[in-house]
Design a protein around this motif. Structure first.
Motif, PDB file in Angstrom:
ATOM      1  N   HIS A  66       7.080  83.088  62.314  1.00  0.00           N
ATOM      2  CA  HIS A  66       5.730  82.681  62.695  1.00  0.00           C
ATOM      3  C   HIS A  66       5.689  82.215  64.153  1.00  0.00           C
ATOM      4  O   HIS A  66       4.750  82.531  64.895  1.00  0.00           O
ATOM      5  N   ALA A  67       6.699  81.476  64.557  1.00  0.00           N
ATOM      6  CA  ALA A  67       6.717  80.943  65.925  1.00  0.00           C
ATOM      7  C   ALA A  67       6.763  82.066  66.957  1.00  0.00           C
ATOM      8  O   ALA A  67       6.116  81.980  68.009  1.00  0.00           O
ATOM      9  N   GLN A  68       7.509  83.118  66.680  1.00  0.00           N
ATOM     10  CA  GLN A  68       7.582  84.237  67.622  1.00  0.00           C
ATOM     11  C   GLN A  68       6.230  84.931  67.763  1.00  0.00           C
ATOM     12  O   GLN A  68       5.797  85.260  68.866  1.00  0.00           O
ATOM     13  N   ILE A  69       5.529  85.112  66.651  1.00  0.00           N
ATOM     14  CA  ILE A  69       4.248  85.801  66.684  1.00  0.00           C
ATOM     15  C   ILE A  69       3.213  84.971  67.427  1.00  0.00           C
ATOM     16  O   ILE A  69       2.428  85.492  68.227  1.00  0.00           O
ATOM     17  N   VAL A  70       3.213  83.667  67.208  1.00  0.00           N
ATOM     18  CA  VAL A  70       2.178  82.813  67.797  1.00  0.00           C
ATOM     19  C   VAL A  70       2.467  82.476  69.251  1.00  0.00           C
ATOM     20  O   VAL A  70       1.562  82.508  70.096  1.00  0.00           O
TER      21      VAL A  70
ATOM     22  N   PRO B  86       3.835  75.495  60.622  1.00  0.00           N
ATOM     23  CA  PRO B  86       2.890  76.326  61.356  1.00  0.00           C
ATOM     24  C   PRO B  86       3.028  77.794  60.917  1.00  0.00           C
ATOM     25  O   PRO B  86       4.133  78.336  60.874  1.00  0.00           O
ATOM     26  N   ILE B  87       1.902  78.411  60.586  1.00  0.00           N
ATOM     27  CA  ILE B  87       1.875  79.794  60.099  1.00  0.00           C
ATOM     28  C   ILE B  87       0.950  80.610  60.992  1.00  0.00           C
ATOM     29  O   ILE B  87      -0.143  80.164  61.352  1.00  0.00           O
ATOM     30  N   ASN B  88       1.361  81.813  61.328  1.00  0.00           N
ATOM     31  CA  ASN B  88       0.562  82.630  62.241  1.00  0.00           C
ATOM     32  C   ASN B  88      -0.713  83.128  61.557  1.00  0.00           C
ATOM     33  O   ASN B  88      -0.745  83.373  60.350  1.00  0.00           O
TER      34      ASN B  88
ATOM     35  N   ASN C 243      -0.926  76.173  63.119  1.00  0.00           N
ATOM     36  CA  ASN C 243      -0.409  77.421  63.678  1.00  0.00           C
ATOM     37  C   ASN C 243       0.715  77.264  64.695  1.00  0.00           C
ATOM     38  O   ASN C 243       1.507  78.187  64.873  1.00  0.00           O
ATOM     39  N   ARG C 244       0.806  76.140  65.395  1.00  0.00           N
ATOM     40  CA  ARG C 244       1.706  76.014  66.538  1.00  0.00           C
ATOM     41  C   ARG C 244       2.710  74.875  66.348  1.00  0.00           C
ATOM     42  O   ARG C 244       2.428  73.887  65.675  1.00  0.00           O
ATOM     43  N   GLN C 245       3.856  75.047  66.993  1.00  0.00           N
ATOM     44  CA  GLN C 245       4.882  74.014  66.926  1.00  0.00           C
ATOM     45  C   GLN C 245       4.408  72.700  67.563  1.00  0.00           C
ATOM     46  O   GLN C 245       4.633  71.622  67.007  1.00  0.00           O
ATOM     47  N   ASP C 246       3.740  72.775  68.719  1.00  0.00           N
ATOM     48  CA  ASP C 246       3.302  71.534  69.351  1.00  0.00           C
ATOM     49  C   ASP C 246       2.264  70.815  68.499  1.00  0.00           C
ATOM     50  O   ASP C 246       2.237  69.581  68.435  1.00  0.00           O
ATOM     51  N   GLN C 247       1.406  71.571  67.811  1.00  0.00           N
ATOM     52  CA  GLN C 247       0.429  70.985  66.895  1.00  0.00           C
ATOM     53  C   GLN C 247       1.143  70.241  65.763  1.00  0.00           C
ATOM     54  O   GLN C 247       0.782  69.106  65.411  1.00  0.00           O
ATOM     55  N   ALA C 248       2.170  70.872  65.194  1.00  0.00           N
ATOM     56  CA  ALA C 248       2.896  70.254  64.088  1.00  0.00           C
ATOM     57  C   ALA C 248       3.600  68.977  64.536  1.00  0.00           C
ATOM     58  O   ALA C 248       3.570  67.956  63.839  1.00  0.00           O
ATOM     59  N   HIS C 249       4.230  69.003  65.689  1.00  0.00           N
ATOM     60  CA  HIS C 249       4.972  67.831  66.147  1.00  0.00           C
ATOM     61  C   HIS C 249       4.038  66.701  66.557  1.00  0.00           C
ATOM     62  O   HIS C 249       4.386  65.514  66.406  1.00  0.00           O
TER      63      HIS C 249
END
Length: 265
Positions: free
Chosen positions: A181-185, A144-146, A156-162
């Motif tokens: 990226h996770a902190q920004i998103v 995931p990239i912001n 973009n998001r961790q839950d999306q990736a998982h």
């Protein structure tokens, strides 16, 4: 104790790329990662690794036309043949470099399309990549990239990736958890680590200070706390140092900024 890999695409930019392997080794790194190896012969890169006692832990599959602004082609309908050729090239390099992780960039959403429109293409491409990678015991990583740094990026998001990991349904696709990226998103990094590490689906972690993407001791994230948390959670993988030295390409800019790393070596 965390294990850190130098990202040679961002660090040691005061010297030529092939000289960055030695520079990283001198500073105490035992592993390296970078974006793309394809401008260099695999044997030459392997020799640099061996000479400097380094392990290659990650690189990216071919991203399409990077100079034209493409950031991966996995989600792009009509590019499936090119994608498959790129996976073949990446796996050949992975074998030569004894590297067990390849990051496959998703790509930017084509104009006029939504994530729903390209979802099936992305999933099918990743399933193909995972099947091929499994033959050499290599893992495919998705990150995931912001959208501040990469507007229009598919993932973009961790839950999306998982959720995608669960849908793809193979142990050879894992998440590349970049805490920058996770902190920004979405933030809440400690809870993200506690939630996702036990799943076994996190294949690599990367770090950088937020918001400037400089050294991890500069900015709003308490990385010392997170490193201890990763230890407590039993994380045994590598942490990629994918940041831009605050002093840019000045001589010794990377080395002079490694004070944060000393306690962890």
């Amino acid at each position: 104790m965390p294990k850190f890999a130098a990202n040679l695409s961002m660090l040691y930019n005061d010297v030529d790329f092939l000289d960055r392997f030695a520079a990283a080794a001198v500073d105490g790194f035992k592993a390296v990662e970078y974006l793309f190896p394809y401008a260099y012969a695999a044997d030459d890169l392997a020799a640099r690794l061996q000479t400097n006692g380094l392990q290659q832990v990650l690189f990216n599959a071919p991203p399409g036309d990077w100079d034209a602004g493409e950031r991966g082609i996995a989600c792009l309908p009509g590019r499936e043949a090119e994608f498959r050729d790129g996976i073949g090239q990446a796996l050949a390099y992975a074998k030569a470099l004894s590297c067990s992780r390849i990051h496959v960039m998703a790509g930017l959403l084509p104009a006029g399309t939504s994530r729903v429109d390209v979802h099936a293409t992305y999933v099918e491409n990743l399933r193909y990549a995972a099947t091929e990678a499994a033959k050499g015991n290599v893992n495919i990583l998705i990150e995931p990239i912001n959208e501040r740094d990469m507007p229009g990026y598919f993932l973009n998001r961790q839950d999306q990736a998982h959720a995608l990991i669960a849908e793809i349904g193979t142990p050879h696709v894992k998440v590349q958890m970049d805490l920058y990226h996770a902190q920004i998103v979405e933030g809440d990094l400690a809870m993200k680590i506690r939630r996702y590490l036990p799943t076994g689906h996190v294949g690599h972690i990367q770090i950088a200070g937020v918001p400037e993407r400089h050294e991890p001791d500069v900015g709003e994230i308490n990385f010392a706390y997170l490193f201890k948390l990763l230890d407590a959670q039993g994380y045994e993988g590598w942490i990629g140092c994918e940041y831009r030295p605050a002093r840019g390409v000045a001589l010794h800019a990377t080395s002079d900024g490694l004070g944060w790393l000393k306690p962890w070596l």
